[in-house]
Design a protein around this motif. Structure first.
Motif, mmCIF file in Angstrom:
data_model
loop_
_atom_site.group_PDB
_atom_site.id
_atom_site.type_symbol
_atom_site.label_atom_id
_atom_site.label_comp_id
_atom_site.label_asym_id
_atom_site.label_seq_id
_atom_site.Cartn_x
_atom_site.Cartn_y
_atom_site.Cartn_z
ATOM 1 N N GLU A 263 -3.910 20.229 116.917
ATOM 2 C CA GLU A 263 -4.017 21.089 116.370
ATOM 3 C C GLU A 263 -2.919 21.787 115.677
ATOM 4 O O GLU A 263 -1.790 21.194 115.529
ATOM 5 N N THR A 264 -2.641 22.149 114.223
ATOM 6 C CA THR A 264 -1.618 22.494 113.313
ATOM 7 C C THR A 264 -1.912 24.017 113.265
ATOM 8 O O THR A 264 -2.314 23.971 114.314
ATOM 9 N N VAL A 265 -0.666 24.315 112.591
ATOM 10 C CA VAL A 265 -0.300 25.302 113.139
ATOM 11 C C VAL A 265 -1.182 26.944 112.423
ATOM 12 O O VAL A 265 -1.871 27.345 112.992
ATOM 13 N N GLY A 266 -2.088 25.870 111.440
ATOM 14 C CA GLY A 266 -3.205 27.092 110.089
ATOM 15 C C GLY A 266 -5.029 26.712 111.348
ATOM 16 O O GLY A 266 -5.210 27.921 111.965
ATOM 17 N N GLY A 267 -5.252 25.618 112.384
ATOM 18 C CA GLY A 267 -5.523 25.739 113.984
ATOM 19 C C GLY A 267 -5.616 26.707 114.551
ATOM 20 O O GLY A 267 -6.082 27.397 114.850
ATOM 21 N N ILE A 268 -4.459 26.896 115.025
ATOM 22 C CA ILE A 268 -4.466 28.104 116.124
ATOM 23 C C ILE A 268 -3.996 29.661 115.160
ATOM 24 O O ILE A 268 -4.636 29.622 116.390
ATOM 25 N N GLU A 269 -3.616 29.419 114.754
ATOM 26 C CA GLU A 269 -3.740 30.645 113.939
ATOM 27 C C GLU A 269 -4.941 30.947 113.533
ATOM 28 O O GLU A 269 -5.638 32.677 114.162
ATOM 29 N N LEU A 270 -5.995 30.218 113.527
ATOM 30 C CA LEU A 270 -7.835 30.673 112.809
ATOM 31 C C LEU A 270 -8.904 30.376 114.581
ATOM 32 O O LEU A 270 -9.183 31.974 114.115
ATOM 33 N N ASP A 271 -8.193 30.385 115.482
ATOM 34 C CA ASP A 271 -8.679 30.195 116.410
ATOM 35 C C ASP A 271 -7.987 30.863 117.765
ATOM 36 O O ASP A 271 -7.362 30.596 118.379
ATOM 37 N N ALA A 272 -8.389 32.326 117.595
ATOM 38 C CA ALA A 272 -8.370 33.720 118.536
ATOM 39 C C ALA A 272 -8.526 32.916 120.328
ATOM 40 O O ALA A 272 -7.682 33.043 121.777
ATOM 41 N N GLY A 273 -9.633 31.624 120.933
ATOM 42 C CA GLY A 273 -9.778 31.411 121.863
ATOM 43 C C GLY A 273 -9.282 30.523 122.430
ATOM 44 O O GLY A 273 -8.458 30.359 123.347
ATOM 45 N N ARG A 274 -8.192 29.204 121.226
ATOM 46 C CA ARG A 274 -7.063 28.930 122.042
ATOM 47 C C ARG A 274 -5.889 29.110 122.436
ATOM 48 O O ARG A 274 -5.657 29.393 122.940
ATOM 49 N N ARG A 275 -5.885 30.493 121.577
ATOM 50 C CA ARG A 275 -4.682 30.858 121.605
ATOM 51 C C ARG A 275 -4.658 31.711 123.483
ATOM 52 O O ARG A 275 -3.973 32.113 124.193
ATOM 53 N N ARG A 276 -5.752 32.038 123.843
ATOM 54 C CA ARG A 276 -5.943 32.705 124.697
ATOM 55 C C ARG A 276 -5.951 31.980 126.080
ATOM 56 O O ARG A 276 -5.693 32.165 126.478
ATOM 57 N N LEU A 277 -7.098 30.557 125.804
ATOM 58 C CA LEU A 277 -6.844 29.368 126.485
ATOM 59 C C LEU A 277 -4.506 28.470 127.165
ATOM 60 O O LEU A 277 -4.535 29.267 128.208
ATOM 61 N N VAL A 278 -4.269 28.916 125.839
ATOM 62 C CA VAL A 278 -3.129 28.544 125.620
ATOM 63 C C VAL A 278 -1.809 29.783 126.693
ATOM 64 O O VAL A 278 -1.028 29.723 127.935
ATOM 65 N N HIS A 279 -2.252 31.500 126.519
ATOM 66 C CA HIS A 279 -1.762 32.328 126.939
ATOM 67 C C HIS A 279 -2.089 31.974 128.950
ATOM 68 O O HIS A 279 -1.355 32.386 129.941
ATOM 69 N N LEU A 280 -3.432 31.234 128.556
ATOM 70 C CA LEU A 280 -3.863 31.648 130.633
ATOM 71 C C LEU A 280 -3.326 31.160 130.806
ATOM 72 O O LEU A 280 -2.705 30.654 132.269
ATOM 73 N N ALA A 281 -3.143 29.656 130.623
ATOM 74 C CA ALA A 281 -2.263 28.213 130.957
ATOM 75 C C ALA A 281 -0.732 29.346 131.225
ATOM 76 O O ALA A 281 -0.140 28.149 132.176
ATOM 77 N N LEU A 282 0.212 29.284 130.307
ATOM 78 C CA LEU A 282 1.105 29.482 130.364
ATOM 79 C C LEU A 282 1.528 30.928 131.682
ATOM 80 O O LEU A 282 2.977 30.695 132.667
ATOM 81 N N ASN A 283 0.877 31.913 131.995
ATOM 82 C CA ASN A 283 0.543 32.538 132.965
ATOM 83 C C ASN A 283 0.873 31.924 134.503
ATOM 84 O O ASN A 283 0.913 32.250 134.787
ATOM 85 N N LEU A 284 0.170 31.047 134.344
ATOM 86 C CA LEU A 284 0.245 29.650 135.869
ATOM 87 C C LEU A 284 1.044 29.202 135.852
ATOM 88 O O LEU A 284 1.516 29.162 137.180
ATOM 89 N N VAL A 285 2.129 29.354 134.986
ATOM 90 C CA VAL A 285 3.227 28.224 135.400
ATOM 91 C C VAL A 285 4.025 28.678 136.033
ATOM 92 O O VAL A 285 4.998 28.091 137.106
ATOM 93 N N PRO A 286 4.846 29.798 136.416
ATOM 94 C CA PRO A 286 5.215 30.851 137.449
ATOM 95 C C PRO A 286 4.966 30.912 138.201
ATOM 96 O O PRO A 286 5.766 30.194 138.866
ATOM 97 N N PHE A 287 3.646 30.725 138.731
ATOM 98 C CA PHE A 287 3.092 30.504 139.777
ATOM 99 C C PHE A 287 2.800 29.158 140.567
ATOM 100 O O PHE A 287 3.251 29.651 141.627
ATOM 101 N N ALA A 288 3.029 28.674 140.013
ATOM 102 C CA ALA A 288 3.200 27.461 140.249
ATOM 103 C C ALA A 288 4.666 27.053 140.870
ATOM 104 O O ALA A 288 4.534 26.273 141.521
ATOM 105 N N GLY A 289 5.289 26.696 139.911
ATOM 106 C CA GLY A 289 6.745 26.766 140.117
ATOM 107 C C GLY A 289 6.971 27.887 141.276
ATOM 108 O O GLY A 289 7.954 26.801 141.996
ATOM 109 N N ILE A 290 7.210 28.676 141.680
ATOM 110 C CA ILE A 290 6.451 29.721 143.028
ATOM 111 C C ILE A 290 6.809 28.900 143.929
ATOM 112 O O ILE A 290 7.164 28.641 144.919
ATOM 113 N N ALA A 291 5.150 28.458 144.265
ATOM 114 C CA ALA A 291 4.641 27.339 145.202
ATOM 115 C C ALA A 291 5.321 25.818 145.053
ATOM 116 O O ALA A 291 6.244 25.652 146.702
#
Length: 220
Positions: free
Chosen positions: A44-72
């Motif tokens: 994806e280019t920056v333009g593709g990410i800007e236009l695709d809200a679904g991809r941004r939500r997926l990235v947000h969800l993935a990043l929110n999992l990282v702290p919990f993975a780190g704690i474990a």
């Protein structure tokens, strides 16, 4: 078996179970985060990410999992060190702890950079050069440096597991193969990075299913 010895074995079994559960949680969360990130930003280019809200939500969800993975992962490191106890080798223990903490620090830093990029995408003036720089920094941190530390962590854990016979021998031998792949190709082949959490998952299940050996007690 004396009451004291029975209590020691029970405590060690609870400790092994804690290590296994922490490793399983870490592995599942990191696998999910890596897969979602790869699917969301692949090609994806920056333009593709800007236009695709679904991809941004997926990235947000993935990043929110990282702290919990780190704690474990931190819990997994701590409980495994407690399991070693008197048989702990200082050399491999230092490499094991240092590489694990460095891996986690780089993973967190990569997640912070990615979070900043996603926040900037939602703004009005995101420069393509900034996006390229941020994405390249994140890829270098996670794919190159963090995965090399993961390889060192896997090597040290495999060596200790082989010496202590804590799990079946095929588990540490498979760890050597995983470490070699991470060292050589993880930077170029992004999906190969999944081998690290998959191996931690296998190790954790092996720890859970393998009976622990009681530590020898001194006479008197």
């Amino acid at each position: 078996m004396t009451t004291e010895a029975t209590g020691l074995v029970a405590r060690r079994w609870r400790s092994r179970r804690s290590a296994a559960v922490a490793g399983i949680v870490f592995a599942v969360l990191l696998i999910a985060a890596l897969v979602m990130m790869r699917l969301a930003v692949a090609g994806e280019t920056v333009g593709g990410i800007e236009l695709d809200a679904g991809r941004r939500r997926l990235v947000h969800l993935a990043l929110n999992l990282v702290p919990f993975a780190g704690i474990a992962f931190l819990w997994f490191i701590g409980v495994v060190r407690d399991q070693l106890g008197e048989v702990e080798d200082r050399l491999f223990s230092t490499v094991f702890l240092g590489s694990g903490l460095l891996f986690l620090a780089m993973l967190f830093q990569g997640a912070v950079t990615a979070t900043s990029l996603v926040a900037m995408v939602s703004g009005d003036d995101l420069d393509a050069g900034v996006w390229t720089f941020g994405r390249g920094t994140t890829e270098a941190l996670v794919s190159v440096y963090a995965m090399r530390m993961a390889a060192v962590f896997t090597l040290s854990v495999s060596t200790v597991a082989l010496r202590t016979a804590a799990v079946p021998r095929w588990v540490p031998f498979s760890g050597y193969a995983v470490a070699l792949v991470l060292l050589l190709v993880a930077g170029e082949h992004k999906w190969a990075q999944l081998l690290f959490p998959v191996w931690v998952l296998v190790l954790s299940v092996a720890i859970l299913l393998t009976p622990g050996r009681a530590r020898p007690t001194s006479a008197g």
